[in-house]
Structure formats: structure tokens, C-alpha cells
Scaffold this motif. Structure first.
Motif, PDB file in Angstrom:
ATOM      1  N   CYS A 174       0.830  -1.197   0.000  1.00 18.35           N
ATOM      2  CA  CYS A 174       0.000   0.000   0.000  1.00 18.35           C
ATOM      3  C   CYS A 174       0.869   1.253   0.000  1.00 18.35           C
ATOM      4  O   CYS A 174       0.613   2.214  -0.738  1.00 18.35           O
ATOM      5  CB  CYS A 174      -0.902  -0.028   1.228  1.00 18.35           C
ATOM      6  N   ALA A 175       1.930   1.244   0.798  1.00 19.31           N
ATOM      7  CA  ALA A 175       2.832   2.399   0.851  1.00 19.31           C
ATOM      8  C   ALA A 175       3.515   2.617  -0.493  1.00 19.31           C
ATOM      9  O   ALA A 175       3.735   3.751  -0.918  1.00 19.31           O
ATOM     10  CB  ALA A 175       3.869   2.200   1.953  1.00 19.31           C
ATOM     11  N   GLY A 176       3.857   1.539  -1.180  1.00 16.48           N
ATOM     12  CA  GLY A 176       4.490   1.667  -2.489  1.00 16.48           C
ATOM     13  C   GLY A 176       3.581   2.311  -3.511  1.00 16.48           C
ATOM     14  O   GLY A 176       4.006   3.182  -4.286  1.00 16.48           O
ATOM     15  N   PHE A 177       2.313   1.916  -3.521  1.00 17.33           N
ATOM     16  CA  PHE A 177       1.359   2.531  -4.443  1.00 17.33           C
ATOM     17  C   PHE A 177       1.165   4.008  -4.117  1.00 17.33           C
ATOM     18  O   PHE A 177       1.062   4.857  -5.012  1.00 17.33           O
ATOM     19  CB  PHE A 177       0.017   1.802  -4.363  1.00 17.33           C
ATOM     20  N   GLY A 178       1.118   4.334  -2.817  1.00 21.45           N
ATOM     21  CA  GLY A 178       0.953   5.728  -2.437  1.00 21.45           C
ATOM     22  C   GLY A 178       2.145   6.582  -2.816  1.00 21.45           C
ATOM     23  O   GLY A 178       1.996   7.729  -3.256  1.00 21.45           O
ATOM     24  N   ALA A 179       3.352   6.028  -2.667  1.00 17.22           N
ATOM     25  CA  ALA A 179       4.553   6.782  -3.008  1.00 17.22           C
ATOM     26  C   ALA A 179       4.645   7.031  -4.503  1.00 17.22           C
ATOM     27  O   ALA A 179       5.213   8.040  -4.937  1.00 17.22           O
ATOM     28  CB  ALA A 179       5.796   6.046  -2.519  1.00 17.22           C
ATOM     29  N   ALA A 180       4.096   6.130  -5.313  1.00 18.47           N
ATOM     30  CA  ALA A 180       4.147   6.311  -6.763  1.00 18.47           C
ATOM     31  C   ALA A 180       3.457   7.606  -7.173  1.00 18.47           C
ATOM     32  O   ALA A 180       3.925   8.311  -8.083  1.00 18.47           O
ATOM     33  CB  ALA A 180       3.498   5.120  -7.461  1.00 18.47           C
ATOM     34  N   SER A 181       2.370   7.941  -6.506  1.00 20.07           N
ATOM     35  CA  SER A 181       1.671   9.185  -6.840  1.00 20.07           C
ATOM     36  C   SER A 181       2.514  10.407  -6.475  1.00 20.07           C
ATOM     37  O   SER A 181       2.392  11.461  -7.103  1.00 20.07           O
ATOM     38  CB  SER A 181       0.319   9.241  -6.121  1.00 20.07           C
ATOM     39  N   THR A 182       3.394  10.283  -5.489  1.00 20.71           N
ATOM     40  CA  THR A 182       4.291  11.378  -5.134  1.00 20.71           C
ATOM     41  C   THR A 182       5.267  11.660  -6.260  1.00 20.71           C
ATOM     42  O   THR A 182       5.518  12.828  -6.613  1.00 20.71           O
ATOM     43  CB  THR A 182       5.055  11.037  -3.844  1.00 20.71           C
ATOM     44  N   ALA A 183       5.838  10.606  -6.841  1.00 23.60           N
ATOM     45  CA  ALA A 183       6.767  10.787  -7.956  1.00 23.60           C
ATOM     46  C   ALA A 183       6.079  11.469  -9.131  1.00 23.60           C
ATOM     47  O   ALA A 183       6.649  12.370  -9.769  1.00 23.60           O
ATOM     48  CB  ALA A 183       7.340   9.438  -8.386  1.00 23.60           C
ATOM     49  N   VAL A 184       4.855  11.072  -9.413  1.00 25.73           N
ATOM     50  CA  VAL A 184       4.105  11.669 -10.519  1.00 25.73           C
ATOM     51  C   VAL A 184       3.820  13.143 -10.239  1.00 25.73           C
ATOM     52  O   VAL A 184       3.953  14.004 -11.124  1.00 25.73           O
ATOM     53  CB  VAL A 184       2.795  10.894 -10.760  1.00 25.73           C
ATOM     54  N   SER A 185       3.463  13.477  -9.005  1.00 25.13           N
ATOM     55  CA  SER A 185       3.174  14.868  -8.643  1.00 25.13           C
ATOM     56  C   SER A 185       4.413  15.750  -8.760  1.00 25.13           C
ATOM     57  O   SER A 185       4.349  16.876  -9.263  1.00 25.13           O
ATOM     58  CB  SER A 185       2.617  14.937  -7.217  1.00 25.13           C
ATOM     59  N   VAL A 186       5.560  15.238  -8.301  1.00 26.14           N
ATOM     60  CA  VAL A 186       6.797  16.006  -8.398  1.00 26.14           C
ATOM     61  C   VAL A 186       7.167  16.226  -9.863  1.00 26.14           C
ATOM     62  O   VAL A 186       7.542  17.339 -10.271  1.00 26.14           O
ATOM     63  CB  VAL A 186       7.932  15.291  -7.647  1.00 26.14           C
ATOM     64  N   ALA A 187       7.057  15.177 -10.679  1.00 30.19           N
ATOM     65  CA  ALA A 187       7.380  15.307 -12.102  1.00 30.19           C
ATOM     66  C   ALA A 187       6.443  16.293 -12.787  1.00 30.19           C
ATOM     67  O   ALA A 187       6.859  17.068 -13.656  1.00 30.19           O
ATOM     68  CB  ALA A 187       7.294  13.942 -12.783  1.00 30.19           C
ATOM     69  N   ASP A 188       5.172  16.291 -12.385  1.00 31.62           N
ATOM     70  CA  ASP A 188       4.211  17.217 -12.975  1.00 31.62           C
ATOM     71  C   ASP A 188       4.548  18.658 -12.613  1.00 31.62           C
ATOM     72  O   ASP A 188       4.451  19.562 -13.455  1.00 31.62           O
ATOM     73  CB  ASP A 188       2.799  16.856 -12.494  1.00 31.62           C
ATOM     74  N   ASP A 189       4.970  18.898 -11.366  1.00 32.46           N
ATOM     75  CA  ASP A 189       5.395  20.241 -10.958  1.00 32.46           C
ATOM     76  C   ASP A 189       6.614  20.700 -11.756  1.00 32.46           C
ATOM     77  O   ASP A 189       6.698  21.864 -12.180  1.00 32.46           O
ATOM     78  CB  ASP A 189       5.725  20.255  -9.466  1.00 32.46           C
ATOM     79  N   MET A 190       7.572  19.796 -11.941  1.00 27.58           N
ATOM     80  CA  MET A 190       8.793  20.170 -12.643  1.00 27.58           C
ATOM     81  C   MET A 190       8.530  20.447 -14.123  1.00 27.58           C
ATOM     82  O   MET A 190       9.228  21.262 -14.736  1.00 27.58           O
ATOM     83  CB  MET A 190       9.847  19.058 -12.504  1.00 27.58           C
ATOM     84  N   ARG A 191       7.553  19.794 -14.697  1.00 27.64           N
ATOM     85  CA  ARG A 191       7.272  20.006 -16.120  1.00 27.64           C
ATOM     86  C   ARG A 191       6.520  21.311 -16.354  1.00 27.64           C
ATOM     87  O   ARG A 191       6.701  21.971 -17.371  1.00 27.64           O
ATOM     88  CB  ARG A 191       6.460  18.830 -16.681  1.00 27.64           C
ATOM     89  N   GLY A 192       5.676  21.690 -15.417  1.00 24.75           N
ATOM     90  CA  GLY A 192       4.895  22.916 -15.574  1.00 24.75           C
ATOM     91  C   GLY A 192       5.697  24.143 -15.162  1.00 24.75           C
ATOM     92  O   GLY A 192       6.878  24.075 -14.806  1.00 24.75           O
ATOM     93  N   GLY A 193       5.051  25.280 -15.185  1.00 24.08           N
ATOM     94  CA  GLY A 193       5.721  26.524 -14.858  1.00 24.08           C
ATOM     95  C   GLY A 193       5.604  26.927 -13.408  1.00 24.08           C
ATOM     96  O   GLY A 193       6.047  28.017 -13.030  1.00 24.08           O
ATOM     97  N   ILE A 194       5.027  26.025 -12.587  1.00 30.58           N
ATOM     98  CA  ILE A 194       4.792  26.390 -11.192  1.00 30.58           C
ATOM     99  C   ILE A 194       6.097  26.588 -10.436  1.00 30.58           C
ATOM    100  O   ILE A 194       6.183  27.408  -9.514  1.00 30.58           O
ATOM    101  CB  ILE A 194       3.919  25.304 -10.507  1.00 30.58           C
ATOM    102  N   ILE A 195       7.170  25.857 -10.819  1.00 32.05           N
ATOM    103  CA  ILE A 195       8.453  25.993 -10.120  1.00 32.05           C
ATOM    104  C   ILE A 195       9.003  27.407 -10.278  1.00 32.05           C
ATOM    105  O   ILE A 195       9.526  27.997  -9.328  1.00 32.05           O
ATOM    106  CB  ILE A 195       9.456  24.949 -10.635  1.00 32.05           C
ATOM    107  N   ASP A 196       8.885  27.971 -11.488  1.00 33.93           N
ATOM    108  CA  ASP A 196       9.358  29.341 -11.708  1.00 33.93           C
ATOM    109  C   ASP A 196       8.584  30.331 -10.841  1.00 33.93           C
ATOM    110  O   ASP A 196       9.149  31.285 -10.302  1.00 33.93           O
ATOM    111  CB  ASP A 196       9.213  29.708 -13.184  1.00 33.93           C
ATOM    112  N   ARG A 197       7.297  30.116 -10.701  1.00 34.76           N
ATOM    113  CA  ARG A 197       6.491  30.996  -9.844  1.00 34.76           C
ATOM    114  C   ARG A 197       6.915  30.881  -8.392  1.00 34.76           C
ATOM    115  O   ARG A 197       6.994  31.886  -7.669  1.00 34.76           O
ATOM    116  CB  ARG A 197       5.012  30.656 -10.000  1.00 34.76           C
ATOM    117  N   PHE A 198       7.178  29.648  -7.934  1.00 34.14           N
ATOM    118  CA  PHE A 198       7.613  29.464  -6.557  1.00 34.14           C
ATOM    119  C   PHE A 198       8.961  30.141  -6.318  1.00 34.14           C
ATOM    120  O   PHE A 198       9.172  30.784  -5.282  1.00 34.14           O
ATOM    121  CB  PHE A 198       7.716  27.971  -6.232  1.00 34.14           C
ATOM    122  N   ARG A 199       9.881  29.989  -7.262  1.00 36.95           N
ATOM    123  CA  ARG A 199      11.207  30.579  -7.086  1.00 36.95           C
ATOM    124  C   ARG A 199      11.126  32.110  -7.112  1.00 36.95           C
ATOM    125  O   ARG A 199      11.904  32.786  -6.435  1.00 36.95           O
ATOM    126  CB  ARG A 199      12.145  30.074  -8.172  1.00 36.95           C
TER     127      ARG A 199
END
Length: 243
Positions: free
Chosen positions: A58-83
Motif C-alpha cells: 500500500c505504501a508503495g502505491f501511495g509513493a508512486a503518486s508522489t513521484a508523478v506529482s513532483v514530475a508534474d510540478d517540474m514540467r509545468g511553470g509552477i516551479i518558476d512561480r515558486f522561485r
């Protein structure tokens, strides 16, 4: 940052439901489809034997969504806004990891509730239960940081989901679902010495009121090592991705 990640999860109920329900369904499949054919070797009911492995799955499946969320943030422009608002990588990634730990603890409670409904009966004292909860939290934190590092390594959310396959696969070649001695000889060495086996066997011993020996310390050492390596990787990869 953690609240933001939790709100994103709330807005994607299909992903959240899948992460919550799939481990429960797999546990039910193992218990009711295969449990009658599997001998645990010590007379333990199969539902009792399989619960610690289901928690880690169960923990492994939950962690997989974390990797996807981080990758989605890095692909979008939200990181530039945060910085631009002077928000660095540490708060951002810590928010993702904190939200992952909270989501995984919720899903673990769900798995435990279902297992109690189908016959799991722990026999642990309060201190042993606290030790089991602490060890499980340490493991969830470790794989959440590892998932964050994989999310930074991947260039797309789809690739991040593929990278996390290893975390979801590792419970199978371990003592999670079958005794290691029943495996093929060439697989036993890996199953005995991979990081999930001491975590699973420690949880099993603590929940059933048995003496875990030194296994919890080995499990904590694995969790600490995974966490430290993942922290170093996230710092390095975030600097490279945002340079």
C-alpha cells in the motif's frame, strides 16, 4: 506546501481511490484466492501472515503518486512561480513528502481495518504497537523521499510512474506473501537481504507479540540509508533541473 499537495490529491479522486483500494483488493485476492494453498510453515493463518506485506505494498502505491506529482510540478511553470516568491526546493519537496506520508498512513489504516474485518487478530502490547507504527512511518518516509527523487529524475509524469514500478514490485520477492524458503534457491539470497524483508518481518513479529530480535534495527538502518541517499539525490537533481 503539504496542504497544497493534499488539495491536489483531493482534486484527483480517481488517483486517490486507486491508491487506497488497489492494495486492499490485492490483499483480498491473496487471502481468498491463494491463501488456502499457501503454507506459512508455522501454523499462522494466512491473513495474519500477509497483513504486513499488504501495508508495505500500500505504501508503495501511495509513493508512486508522489513521484508523478513532483514530475508534474517540474514540467509545468509552477516551479518558476515558486522561485520568484523565494520558495526553494526544500519546502516544495518536503511538502510533497509530508502529504505522501499522511496519505499513506490513511491508506494503511484502511488496509488494517479491512484485515481486521476478515480475520486478522494482532496480539501486541501497546509499546509493540507504537514500535510497529514508528517503523512503518519511517519506511513510508524513506520511500516517499525516494519517490520524490525519482520524480525529479523523470522528464514526464508518465515516466515517473514507470520509475516507481520497482517500489511496487519489491514486496513480491520478499517474505511478504510467501515464506522465503519456498522460493527458488537463486532467489532466496536476494529475498533475505533486500530492504523490505527486515521491515516486513519486524512488523509481523511486533504485531503478533513475538520477539523481533535485531530485525527492527536492521530495518531502521535500511530506512535511514534510503532516506539519506534520497535526500542527497533530491538536492542534486533539483539544482540541475532548475539551473
Amino acid at each position: 506546501m503539504a496542504g497544497r499537495s493534499l488539495r491536489i490529491s483531493r482534486r484527483s479522486p480517481d488517483v486517490l481511490i486507486t491508491a487506497l483500494m488497489l492494495p486492499v483488493m490485492l490483499m483480498l485476492i491473496f487471502v481468498y484466492f491463494f491463501g488456502g494453498a499457501i503454507d506459512t510453515g508455522d501454523g499462522t493463518a494466512y491473513v495474519t501472515y500477509v497483513v504486513p506485506g499488504a501495508m508495505l505494498l500500500c505504501a508503495g502505491f501511495g509513493a508512486a503518486s508522489t513521484a508523478v506529482s513532483v514530475a508534474d510540478d517540474m514540467r509545468g511553470g509552477i516551479i518558476d512561480r515558486f522561485r520568484a516568491r523565494d520558495i526553494g526546493g526544500v519546502p516544495l519537496l518536503t511538502g510533497h513528502v509530508t502529504a505522501s506520508v499522511l496519505r499513506n498512513l490513511l491508506s494503511t489504516v484502511l488496509v488494517l481495518a479491512v484485515s481486521l474485518a476478515i480475520g486478522f487478530r494482532p496480539d501486541a502490547r501497546p509499546l509493540a504497537l507504537l514500535a510497529a507504527a514508528g517503523l512503518l512511518t519511517a519506511y513510508i518516509t524513506a520511500i516517499s523521499w525516494l519517490a520524490a527523487a525519482l520524480g525529479l529524475l523523470a522528464r514526464t509524469p508518465e515516466a515517473a510512474g514507470g520509475f516507481t514500478f520497482l517500489m511496487m514490485f519489491l514486496p513480491y520477492p520478499s517474505s511478504a506473501f510467501v515464506p522465503i524458503d519456498t522460493m527458488e534457491p537463486w532467489l532466496r539470497g536476494f529475498a533475505h537481504h533486500q530492504p523490505l524483508t527486515p521491515v516486513i518481518e519486524s512488523l509481523r513479529a511486533l504485531l503478533l507479540g513475538h520477539d523481533p530480535g535485531t530485525r527492527p534495527w536492521i530495518a531502521l538502518a535500511w530506512c535511514a540509508g534510503i532516506t539519506l541517499v534520497s535526500l542527497a539525490l533530491t538536492a542534486l537533481l533539483f539544482r540541475r533541473r532548475t539551473a
